[in-house]
Design a protein around this motif. Structure first.
Motif, PDB file in Angstrom:
ATOM      1  N   VAL A   1      -5.522  -3.175   1.924  1.00 25.59           N
ATOM      2  CA  VAL A   1      -4.980  -3.121   3.283  1.00 25.59           C
ATOM      3  C   VAL A   1      -6.103  -3.212   4.314  1.00 25.59           C
ATOM      4  O   VAL A   1      -5.978  -3.909   5.325  1.00 25.59           O
ATOM      5  CB  VAL A   1      -4.153  -1.837   3.484  1.00 25.59           C
TER       6      VAL A   1
ATOM      7  N   VAL B   1       2.170  -6.753   6.097  1.00 19.24           N
ATOM      8  CA  VAL B   1       1.754  -6.114   4.853  1.00 19.24           C
ATOM      9  C   VAL B   1       2.768  -5.041   4.488  1.00 19.24           C
ATOM     10  O   VAL B   1       2.971  -4.081   5.234  1.00 19.24           O
ATOM     11  CB  VAL B   1       0.347  -5.480   4.977  1.00 19.24           C
TER      12      VAL B   1
ATOM     13  N   TYR C   1       1.987 -10.026   2.663  1.00 21.94           N
ATOM     14  CA  TYR C   1       1.478  -9.425   1.430  1.00 21.94           C
ATOM     15  C   TYR C   1       2.428  -8.313   1.002  1.00 21.94           C
ATOM     16  O   TYR C   1       2.883  -7.518   1.838  1.00 21.94           O
ATOM     17  CB  TYR C   1       0.087  -8.814   1.628  1.00 21.94           C
TER      18      TYR C   1
ATOM     19  N   VAL D   1       3.809  -2.183   1.832  1.00 23.23           N
ATOM     20  CA  VAL D   1       3.191  -1.325   0.825  1.00 23.23           C
ATOM     21  C   VAL D   1       4.243  -0.445   0.175  1.00 23.23           C
ATOM     22  O   VAL D   1       5.037   0.216   0.866  1.00 23.23           O
ATOM     23  CB  VAL D   1       2.089  -0.435   1.454  1.00 23.23           C
TER      24      VAL D   1
ATOM     25  N   VAL E   1       2.066  -5.231  -1.368  1.00 18.27           N
ATOM     26  CA  VAL E   1       1.050  -4.462  -2.089  1.00 18.27           C
ATOM     27  C   VAL E   1       1.766  -3.355  -2.855  1.00 18.27           C
ATOM     28  O   VAL E   1       2.278  -2.396  -2.264  1.00 18.27           O
ATOM     29  CB  VAL E   1       0.005  -3.863  -1.119  1.00 18.27           C
TER      30      VAL E   1
ATOM     31  N   VAL F   1      -5.112   0.335  -3.056  1.00 17.04           N
ATOM     32  CA  VAL F   1      -4.205  -0.001  -1.959  1.00 17.04           C
ATOM     33  C   VAL F   1      -4.959   0.053  -0.627  1.00 17.04           C
ATOM     34  O   VAL F   1      -4.866  -0.860   0.200  1.00 17.04           O
ATOM     35  CB  VAL F   1      -3.000   0.960  -1.921  1.00 17.04           C
ATOM     36  N   HIS F   2      -5.723   1.119  -0.425  1.00 20.90           N
ATOM     37  CA  HIS F   2      -6.479   1.280   0.826  1.00 20.90           C
ATOM     38  C   HIS F   2      -7.468   0.136   1.030  1.00 20.90           C
ATOM     39  O   HIS F   2      -7.594  -0.393   2.147  1.00 20.90           O
ATOM     40  CB  HIS F   2      -7.223   2.617   0.806  1.00 20.90           C
TER      41      HIS F   2
ATOM     42  N   ARG G   1       4.609   0.967   5.483  1.00 20.39           N
ATOM     43  CA  ARG G   1       4.368   1.837   4.330  1.00 20.39           C
ATOM     44  C   ARG G   1       5.692   2.321   3.734  1.00 20.39           C
ATOM     45  O   ARG G   1       6.740   2.285   4.380  1.00 20.39           O
ATOM     46  CB  ARG G   1       3.532   3.051   4.739  1.00 20.39           C
TER      47      ARG G   1
ATOM     48  N   ARG H   1      -6.407  -6.045   7.148  1.00 18.40           N
ATOM     49  CA  ARG H   1      -6.445  -5.664   8.564  1.00 18.40           C
ATOM     50  C   ARG H   1      -7.665  -6.265   9.266  1.00 18.40           C
ATOM     51  O   ARG H   1      -7.554  -6.833  10.366  1.00 18.40           O
ATOM     52  CB  ARG H   1      -6.471  -4.149   8.698  1.00 18.40           C
TER      53      ARG H   1
ATOM     54  N   LEU I   1       1.843  -3.364   9.495  1.00 15.17           N
ATOM     55  CA  LEU I   1       1.802  -2.656   8.212  1.00 15.17           C
ATOM     56  C   LEU I   1       3.064  -1.807   8.072  1.00 15.17           C
ATOM     57  O   LEU I   1       3.412  -1.043   8.989  1.00 15.17           O
ATOM     58  CB  LEU I   1       0.566  -1.753   8.164  1.00 15.17           C
TER      59      LEU I   1
END
Length: 355
Positions: free
Chosen positions: A33, A125, A19, A127, A21, A29-30, A82, A37, A80
């Motif tokens: 995610v 993911v 993904y 972000v 994002v 966003v939160h 970021r 998760r 993840l």
């Protein structure tokens, strides 16, 4: 795809291996995610199978190593990453930190190569607040539909969002009340959600959120006082308008919520005026304006001596006032008073220069 669509697909078991994002609306966003998760770590020991990394604090090879690590007693790993925008040479942050353009572009290209053929035992993911749309990774994400765009909601999308959030908490809220809340607490979703949560606790389980509860819990401004102020403005009664202003002005928020409620009331008045001039009865016009029926007579009386152009002028003054309260060094109460005098005709234009 939009966040709601992504979350629905994930909850239906349609979890993708990658993904991207993108967006600056942190609440969305939160939520995206968190949904990924939860789905990715089902059926395994979460602590052994999730990893959170930050671009710039690790290199892209570290990310690729993480997703290719075999899961421990689980169907997949959750990785993840970021702040991926740090690897995009088109962003100011990257430009300031990296001198070699090729070394900045390379991580995104490597991620694009991986995303084209990801492993099935991991969910990656990525972000970022923003990436150059010309990047291979972004183009692939759009084409393969693993891009989730989490941009701030437009103003017209806020009332439905509020109604859905209230419904999720077991409450009902009329569209016009949701519009009022959007006006005074938006556009940031975190602020809106805080207001909705307070309203939920205030009205209790299954309670209805009304104008009065918003006034009591969020604005601290009684709707009746606002309509009294609007009525005084409509009569060009500056003295009464300023007197009412003294009662409803809140120095803690610099008058911003008051201006928001005034703008909401003025828009109701404008919709009512348009409906009346289209041949609707006062009761029908009240429904069109999103106002309760008991306000029909009062609104009809207010628009009787007002033309639509004048009400539209009020909205422009209030928009200028909102901007001035957020940017001018002039005392906020003085700005709001100038707005009232401008609306009643006591001033030819809004005075926003610092004193």
């Amino acid at each position: 795809m939009i966040p709601n669509q992504a979350i629905r697909d994930i909850q239906r078991g349609q979890l993708l291996p990658v993904y991207l994002v993108l967006g600056e609306e942190r609440v969305l966003v939160h939520r995206v995610v968190a949904a990924i998760r939860t789905a990715a770590l089902q059926g395994g020991i979460a602590d052994f199978n999730q990893e959170a990394l930050t671009a710039g604090e690790c290199d892209v090879d570290r990310v690729l190593s993480a997703v290719r690590t075999v899961p421990m007693m689980a169907p997949r790993r959750f990785v993840l990453v970021r702040s991926v925008e740090r690897w995009d040479s088109s962003t100011p942050k990257a430009k300031g930190k990296e001198k070699n353009k090729e070394s900045v572009v390379q991580p995104l290209d490597k991620l694009a190569v991986y995303a084209a053929s990801p492993v099935a035992s991991a969910c990656l993911v990525l972000v970022a607040s923003k990436l150059d749309g010309r990047r291979k990774l972004v183009a692939l994400a759009k084409k393969s539909q693993f891009l989730v765009e989490c941009e701030p909601l437009e103003r017209k999308a806020l009332p439905p969002f509020i109604q859905q959030e209230a419904k999720d908490r077991g409450h009902t809220i009329d569209r016009d009340v949701a519009d009022l809340l959007a006006e005074i607490a938006g556009p940031e979703l975190s602020t809106l959600l805080d207001a909705i949560e307070r309203l939920s606790l205030f009205v209790g389980e299954g309670g209805i959120i009304t104008e009065d509860t918003v006034a009591a819990c969020v604005t601290r401004i009684r709707p009746s006082s606002v309509w009294e102020l609007v009525g005084a403005v409509g009569r060009r009664d500056a003295a009464t308008a300023l007197s009412v202003l003294m009662d409803v002005y809140e120095p803690q928020d610099r008058g911003l919520r008051l201006v928001g409620v005034l703008a909401w009331s003025t828009r109701q008045l404008l919709r009512f005026a348009h409906a009346i001039r289209s041949g609707a009865s006062p009761d029908q016009a009240a429904v069109t304006a999103g106002a309760p029926p008991y306000k029909a007579r009062e609104l009809a009386k207010q628009v009787k001596n007002l033309d639509v152009a004048e009400i539209e002028r009020w909205l422009r003054v209030l928009a200028e006032t909102d901007l001035a309260l957020k940017s001018s060094r002039r005392p906020p109460r003085s700005i709001v008073e100038s707005a009232i005098l401008t609306m009643t005709g006591g001033l030819s234009r809004l005075e926003i220069r610092p004193q």
